[in-house]
Design a protein around this motif. Sequence first.
Motif, short mmCIF file in Angstrom:
data_model
loop_
_atom_site.label_atom_id
_atom_site.label_comp_id
_atom_site.label_asym_id
_atom_site.label_seq_id
_atom_site.Cartn_x
_atom_site.Cartn_y
_atom_site.Cartn_z
N THR A 1 0.80 -1.23 0.00
CA THR A 1 0.00 0.00 0.00
C THR A 1 0.84 1.27 0.00
O THR A 1 0.30 2.36 -0.21
CB THR A 1 -0.89 0.05 1.25
OG1 THR A 1 -0.04 0.11 2.41
CG2 THR A 1 -1.81 -1.15 1.35
N ALA A 2 2.12 1.15 0.27
CA ALA A 2 2.99 2.32 0.43
C ALA A 2 2.55 3.18 1.62
O ALA A 2 2.88 4.35 1.69
CB ALA A 2 3.06 3.14 -0.85
N VAL A 3 1.77 2.58 2.52
CA VAL A 3 1.37 3.31 3.72
C VAL A 3 1.97 2.58 4.93
O VAL A 3 1.87 1.37 5.03
CB VAL A 3 -0.17 3.34 3.88
CG1 VAL A 3 -0.56 4.02 5.19
CG2 VAL A 3 -0.81 4.05 2.70
N ASP A 4 2.60 3.35 5.81
CA ASP A 4 3.09 2.75 7.05
C ASP A 4 2.02 2.91 8.12
O ASP A 4 1.85 3.99 8.69
CB ASP A 4 4.39 3.43 7.49
CG ASP A 4 5.01 2.70 8.67
OD1 ASP A 4 4.31 1.86 9.29
OD2 ASP A 4 6.19 2.96 8.96
N PHE A 5 1.27 1.84 8.33
CA PHE A 5 0.14 1.91 9.27
C PHE A 5 0.59 2.21 10.70
O PHE A 5 -0.19 2.69 11.50
CB PHE A 5 -0.66 0.60 9.23
CG PHE A 5 -1.68 0.54 8.13
CD1 PHE A 5 -1.28 0.53 6.80
CD2 PHE A 5 -3.04 0.49 8.42
CE1 PHE A 5 -2.22 0.47 5.78
CE2 PHE A 5 -3.99 0.43 7.40
CZ PHE A 5 -3.57 0.42 6.08
N THR A 6 1.83 1.93 11.01
CA THR A 6 2.29 2.19 12.39
C THR A 6 2.36 3.68 12.69
O THR A 6 2.41 4.08 13.83
CB THR A 6 3.68 1.58 12.64
OG1 THR A 6 4.60 2.14 11.69
CG2 THR A 6 3.65 0.08 12.50
N LEU A 7 2.36 4.49 11.62
CA LEU A 7 2.42 5.94 11.83
C LEU A 7 1.03 6.54 12.06
O LEU A 7 0.92 7.70 12.43
CB LEU A 7 3.08 6.62 10.63
CG LEU A 7 4.51 6.15 10.32
CD1 LEU A 7 5.04 6.82 9.07
CD2 LEU A 7 5.43 6.41 11.51
N LEU A 8 0.00 5.74 11.82
CA LEU A 8 -1.36 6.26 12.01
C LEU A 8 -1.64 6.40 13.50
O LEU A 8 -1.42 5.47 14.28
CB LEU A 8 -2.38 5.32 11.37
CG LEU A 8 -2.18 5.08 9.87
CD1 LEU A 8 -3.17 4.05 9.35
CD2 LEU A 8 -2.31 6.38 9.09
#
Length: 619
Positions: A328-335
Amino acid sequence: MATNPLFEIRKIRLEKVKALRERGLNPYPSKAVRTNYAAEILRAYETFDGKQVQVAGRLMSFRKQGALAFGHIQDQSGRIQLFFRRNLVAPTDATRGTLGYADLNLVDLGDIVQTQGKVVKTERGEISILIEEFKILTKAIRPLPDQWSGLKDREQILRKRYLDTTLDRESHQRFGLIAAMTKAIREFLFSRGFIEFNTPIIQPQYGGGTARPFKTHVNALGVDMYLAISHELYLKRLIAGGYDKVFTIGRYFRNEGIDRSHHPEFSMVETMTAYENYEYNMNLIEQLFKYVAENVFGKMEFDVRGHKISFAEPWRRIKMNDAVKEKTAVDFTLLKSTEEANDVLKKFNINEECSTPGEAINIAFSSLIEPELIQPTIVYGHPVDISPLAKPSAEDPRFAERFEIFIAGMECGDNWSEQNDPAQLLETWKKSYRAEERDSGKFHTLDFDFIEALEYGIPPTTGIGPGVERMAMIFTGQDNIDDVIFFPLMRPTISPTNAELYGVQEPPAPVSEDVAFSDDEFVELCQNGALRPESGEIVVKPHWRLCQQTKTGKWNVSGHIELQGFHLNGIIRVCGYRFESEEKPELSSDKNFEKWVEKLSADLQKSFPGNKILVSPIE
RNA sequence: GGGUUGGUAGCUCAGCGGUAGAGCAGCGGCCUUUUAAGCCGUUGGUCCAGGGUUCGAGCCCCUGCCAACCCA
């Protein structure tokens, strides 16, 4: 009832039973003699050639040709041909129990028989038993389904699996292999020092996972209990009791949906190993699959749902969050917040909502990546939010020491380092527990007895839990879990034929009662107290039906209401709204139907003032 | 939950508005090397259930039940 052909066939066969008895032969003797299996003889013809053998099994074919006859007998190992010569077959003899050539008309396909004779090859070269003695071991009074076409009716295959495995060799072999698989799993674990225990199926608390349970009642103790949804907490008690490597092959009961890969009752191999963590188990489970592949199936490549799966290479290991990030190119840990996480999920067209940002990683993983994991893959580092029984990682406490394996897009085992900190576990459990939704299957129950065991201390421990049926599906190339469960769960039925044959008045377990009334009739029954709701809530579901008559072109409209809450196992249907029209009517604007529904709901409320009436939109 | 397909003889299936059919199995025959044996004869049906349309329904329409497959 009109004559059922089966009745006639059955009657004739029962007469044959009588005829056997009249000749002094027992159609159901208790003992048989078998010296060899069919496959054994076929495999080593040279050593058997000319030797006397005794073979027993089901008679699967029979063709008489004057003074000769041929047939096939089928036992667990396979089939072998029987070759009868009139003058060689011992005559009917009550003391020896033999049936002579002249009486072979008393034999039917499907009978269980025993034969004795010399192993020979016929002129056409088929290895056969030249019959000298023929005995009936069990007279079958129902005919087998057609052998050439086999049993095709899916429902019959599942309900009468014994017919399936009798007629379909592939099916017979498959279940044999699945049994061998279970044996190999045990061998593998024994060879690594594990010991096997039985853990309870009837449990006062159904811990170890989140699933809706089956409830039962223990008469002797006067309490309700549950069927196991997991055996994990009991295995951990065994660790507390001083056993370091334990396992069970347990039955699991989850009162949830049934589909291609889910069955309410299934098996799992569950292990617990003390003084190790999840890294040990990554190796253990990989070796377990390899052991089974090699020792039961003799190969490392398997076809699963159109994919070639290989167990030969070392399995890929990837962190869950890395897999999601890669895709996804999203780092979910940063949410930071749940809202933010849900927005991201929506961006990837995922409808499911998360309740914590950690959960979002798992949701994204399940829908975006899981189906693509074809080759055996170990995914590790689950968010702690969704891993209450796992130990948080020392390096990053947001993630648990947990891994799942995926093969052909299916989850095939969930494993972790066990959370053995009693205070923390209790806190986790209490945080999510909601008494009013106890059996909803959404959270872990509070098993204080287990917490107490943890307070005495259990060593660092780790376990694996691969599902036996999932393994069987992969190894035997089946897409449907029903094809690896010999007796899949089915709605109980009794056929009209059997009801008549056995004199059964009613089906043993009626499952639903749907009743229909006209509106007047229904209102009257409610008012005079003949009909009463069994639940506090009555759900009123109005339904529309529109159909055009082929001949006249007129439109028929009928409206009815389905009522839930009267019968716990069925619905009541109230009919009575109906009209005909030349033009195609616009249903959404039919005020009369709305009024009809309103009036009925009002009448209901009047009859049952204490109940809550819920009216659904018109469908 | 949504869609698609199906339910006709014990089994496998055909028939798709006009007398209910075949193969296998069964029953009665003939036959000394068959391989789904063959040949002659023959028995056997609430065409899933209920309603409707029609002179007439296994077939068309509606509702329901059961099942399979696909999707959620």
